[in-house]
Design an enzyme around this catalytic site. Structure first.
Site, mmCIF file in Angstrom:
data_model
loop_
_atom_site.group_PDB
_atom_site.id
_atom_site.type_symbol
_atom_site.label_atom_id
_atom_site.label_comp_id
_atom_site.label_asym_id
_atom_site.label_seq_id
_atom_site.Cartn_x
_atom_site.Cartn_y
_atom_site.Cartn_z
ATOM 1 C CE LYS A 178 31.095 4.122 35.619
ATOM 2 N NZ LYS A 178 30.300 5.344 35.713
ATOM 3 N N GLY A 200 33.115 16.097 23.214
ATOM 4 C CA GLY A 200 32.311 14.878 23.369
ATOM 5 C C GLY A 200 30.884 15.220 23.006
ATOM 6 N N GLY A 248 28.145 12.877 22.835
ATOM 7 C CA GLY A 248 27.299 11.704 23.059
ATOM 8 C C GLY A 248 26.163 12.079 23.988
ATOM 9 C CG ASN A 249 23.393 10.451 27.710
ATOM 10 O OD1 ASN A 249 23.555 11.299 28.586
ATOM 11 N ND2 ASN A 249 22.278 9.765 27.590
ATOM 12 C CB ALA A 250 27.417 13.658 29.060
ATOM 13 N N GLY A 251 27.336 15.162 26.336
ATOM 14 C CA GLY A 251 27.725 16.364 25.604
ATOM 15 C C GLY A 251 26.641 16.928 24.705
HETATM 16 P P1 NAD Z 1 28.801 8.525 25.040
HETATM 17 O O1 NAD Z 1 29.429 7.270 24.611
HETATM 18 O O2 NAD Z 1 27.348 8.728 24.820
HETATM 19 O O3 NAD Z 1 29.569 9.791 24.387
HETATM 20 C C1 NAD Z 1 30.947 9.953 24.409
HETATM 21 C C2 NAD Z 1 31.288 10.992 23.352
HETATM 22 O O4 NAD Z 1 32.682 11.308 23.433
HETATM 23 C C3 NAD Z 1 31.058 10.518 21.922
HETATM 24 O O5 NAD Z 1 30.503 11.590 21.169
HETATM 25 C C4 NAD Z 1 32.460 10.205 21.399
HETATM 26 O O6 NAD Z 1 32.572 10.339 19.994
HETATM 27 C C5 NAD Z 1 33.233 11.285 22.124
HETATM 28 N N1 NAD Z 1 34.675 11.019 22.205
HETATM 29 C C6 NAD Z 1 35.311 9.855 22.427
HETATM 30 N N2 NAD Z 1 36.650 10.043 22.408
HETATM 31 C C7 NAD Z 1 36.835 11.361 22.207
HETATM 32 C C8 NAD Z 1 37.971 12.187 22.073
HETATM 33 N N3 NAD Z 1 39.207 11.686 22.206
HETATM 34 N N4 NAD Z 1 37.796 13.506 21.850
HETATM 35 C C9 NAD Z 1 36.557 14.023 21.729
HETATM 36 N N5 NAD Z 1 35.447 13.298 21.836
HETATM 37 C C10 NAD Z 1 35.578 11.987 22.061
HETATM 38 O O7 NAD Z 1 29.163 8.665 26.606
HETATM 39 P P2 NAD Z 1 28.449 9.558 27.694
HETATM 40 O O8 NAD Z 1 27.448 8.714 28.399
HETATM 41 O O9 NAD Z 1 28.043 10.845 27.102
HETATM 42 O O10 NAD Z 1 29.651 9.762 28.712
HETATM 43 C C11 NAD Z 1 30.652 10.746 28.475
HETATM 44 C C12 NAD Z 1 31.354 11.015 29.798
HETATM 45 O O11 NAD Z 1 30.389 11.440 30.760
HETATM 46 C C13 NAD Z 1 32.057 9.810 30.422
HETATM 47 O O12 NAD Z 1 33.192 10.239 31.128
HETATM 48 C C14 NAD Z 1 31.021 9.292 31.407
HETATM 49 O O13 NAD Z 1 31.590 8.524 32.459
HETATM 50 C C15 NAD Z 1 30.467 10.605 31.901
HETATM 51 N N6 NAD Z 1 29.154 10.469 32.529
HETATM 52 C C16 NAD Z 1 28.087 10.085 31.788
HETATM 53 C C17 NAD Z 1 26.862 9.930 32.427
HETATM 54 C C18 NAD Z 1 25.638 9.562 31.662
HETATM 55 O O14 NAD Z 1 24.562 9.539 32.266
HETATM 56 N N7 NAD Z 1 25.714 9.318 30.377
HETATM 57 C C19 NAD Z 1 26.744 10.152 33.804
HETATM 58 C C20 NAD Z 1 27.863 10.577 34.517
HETATM 59 C C21 NAD Z 1 29.068 10.724 33.857
#
Ligand code: NAD
Length: 412
Positions: A103, A214, A216-219
């Site tokens: 990482k 959340g 973002g990408n995942a949510g």
């Molecule tokens: P991202 O930056 O696209 O989205 C993160 C989201 O979380 C945003 O909408 C942000 O506004 C929100 N957020 C931040 N702080 C917050 C809080 N205190 N309360 C509520 N929402 C909050 O990131 P992502 O890529 O979606 O990653 C999110 C999680 O998923 C991380 O833990 C990441 O490690 C994990 N993850 C992501 C991937 C991937 O492919 N994107 C893969 C495996 C794991």
């Protein structure tokens, strides 16, 4: 608050007791192969020089080249990166791909940088770490706040420094620069395949009420995918605020609203029952499925007693502390752990690496046809391991992963 790496090590201690693993294996997993901190000088737009802290942790290459994303966040530090690298090592083993765990990160709030500053910072991370990167050594990818465009800058910088044109040095690239179709939705899609494989076993039906923290990408992708399958998304949130509608949110309209305004805040779907909700309230909602998709340490001893979800599926990494995990188990709230639930992201990253090395281009359908059985089999295997040892799914996943990694350590 427990720091993420000590949370990860508490999980390791727990599995060592359940399964009585060899002490030597556990000792090896207690520390990364290498953790590196670099200083990255960046010329800012106003001419000033700023130095940023960057990291790369190579946790284990027992199963293949180190693999794992790069996170840009103001709270990112070496403890967080080490924990995420440890979980990556387990995750790759859980989905049985030939990659190890790594990482990276930079302590920065990227929203405060101009595009030019962001590009110079991203290229600077590669300048400092190019010696250890490479398609057969260490293959980074995106994580929180890092994008396909950033991956393209990094691949370009690697090529400039080393002369090596291989796209396989980094994954999560834009599709026209060697990225894989389906990578953008892979984490959420993989989580959904895991959910489908386990939902009957966990007593969940085809019409669940789903809450997602959340967006973002995942949510946000999870919200679309679960809704398209007939489930009802009753609340979502981002870092600014949350929104709820017990009749179900219109996810596609909400995504447009977020694109326009930068947040889910203020979404009222034509006054059809939407209400603003705080992140705290959202986590405590009565629902079938809660999906944390933001950050670590979201469910802790402070709020665990108020959690009412039947099942929690961790798309975020490390959203539940060890102490809260134990309480959830006692309350019969099932947790589908991060190392299984969000491993669709690294699985499709592996597909991208594989396509790049073979110079192939798979269709989205091919990608998801390969992903679905991989996730479903991993979910079944984790479930079986948990049952055999009369433990929770997190420990089931840890047992599966450590058995696989220790096979390699025994051979050297
Ligand atoms: P991202 O930056 O696209 O989205 C993160 C989201 O979380 C945003 O909408 C942000 O506004 C929100 N957020 C931040 N702080 C917050 C809080 N205190 N309360 C509520 N929402 C909050 O990131 P992502 O890529 O979606 O990653 C999110 C999680 O998923 C991380 O833990 C990441 O490690 C994990 N993850 C992501 C991937 C991937 O492919 N994107 C893969 C495996 C794991």
């Amino acid at each position: 608050m427990q720091d993420p790496f000590s949370n990860a090590m508490t999980q390791l201690d727990k599995v060592a007791k359940i399964k009585n693993f060899d002490d030597e294996i556990i000792s090896r997993l207690r520390q990364p192969d290498r953790d590196i901190k670099v200083s990255i000088p960046v010329q800012m737009d106003d001419g000033a020089l700023r130095i940023f802290d960057g990291y790369r942790v190579e946790y284990s290459n027992a199963l293949g080249p180190y693999k794992g994303g790069i996170r840009y966040h103001s709270s990112t530090d070496i403890s967080e990166v080490k924990a995420l690298a440890f979980w990556m090592a387990l995750k790759c083993a859980v989905v049985a791909i030939p990659m190890g765990g790594g990482k990276g990160g930079i302590t920065v709030d990227p929203k405060l940088l101009s595009k030019g500053e962001l590009e110079r910072l991203s290229r600077g991370w590669v300048d400092k770490l190019s010696d250890i990167l490479g398609p057969h050594k260490d293959v980074p990818a995106p994580d929180v706040n890092t994008t396909p465009e950033i991956m393209a800058w990094m691949a370009d910088e690697f090529e400039k420094i080393t002369g090596d044109k291989t796209a396989a040095v980094i994954t999560g690239k834009p599709v026209d620069k060697g990225g894989s179709l389906g990578r953008d939705t892979a984490t959420a899609q993989g989580g959904f395949y895991v959910f489908q494989a386990l939902k009957d076993k966990l007593g969940l039906g085809d019409k669940c009420n789903v809450v997602i923290q959340g967006f973002g990408n995942a949510g946000a992708n999870a919200a679309s995918i679960w809704q398209a399958a007939g489930h009802k998304i009753i609340a979502v949130s981002d870092s600014k605020s949350g929104v709820t509608n017990t009749n179900g949110l219109d996810v596609e309209k909400l995504i447009l609203h977020k694109q326009k305004t930068g947040s889910v805040l203020g979404f009222n779907q034509d006054n059809s029952g939407c209400k603003e909700i705080s992140n705290e309230e959202l986590l405590e909602m009565d629902c079938d499925l809660l999906i944390p998709a933001a950050f670590e340490n979201i469910i802790t001893e402070a709020n665990v007693d108020k959690i009412k979800a039947k099942v929690i599926l961790e798309l975020a990494n490390g959203p539940i502390t060890s102490a809260a995990d134990a309480t959830l188990f006692k309350k019969n709230i099932v947790v589908i752990p991060d190392v299984l639930a969000n491993s669709g992201g690294v699985a499709v990253s592996y597909f991208e690496w594989d396509q790049n090395l073979k110079n192939e281009h798979w269709t989205k359908q091919e990608v998801f046809e390969k992903l679905q059985p991989m996730m479903a089999n991993s979910a079944e295997n984790v479930f079986k391991k948990a049952q055999e040892s009369n433990t929770d799914l997190r420990m089931g996943a840890f047992i599966l992963a450590i058995e696989s990694i220790s096979q390699h350590y025994k051979n050297i």
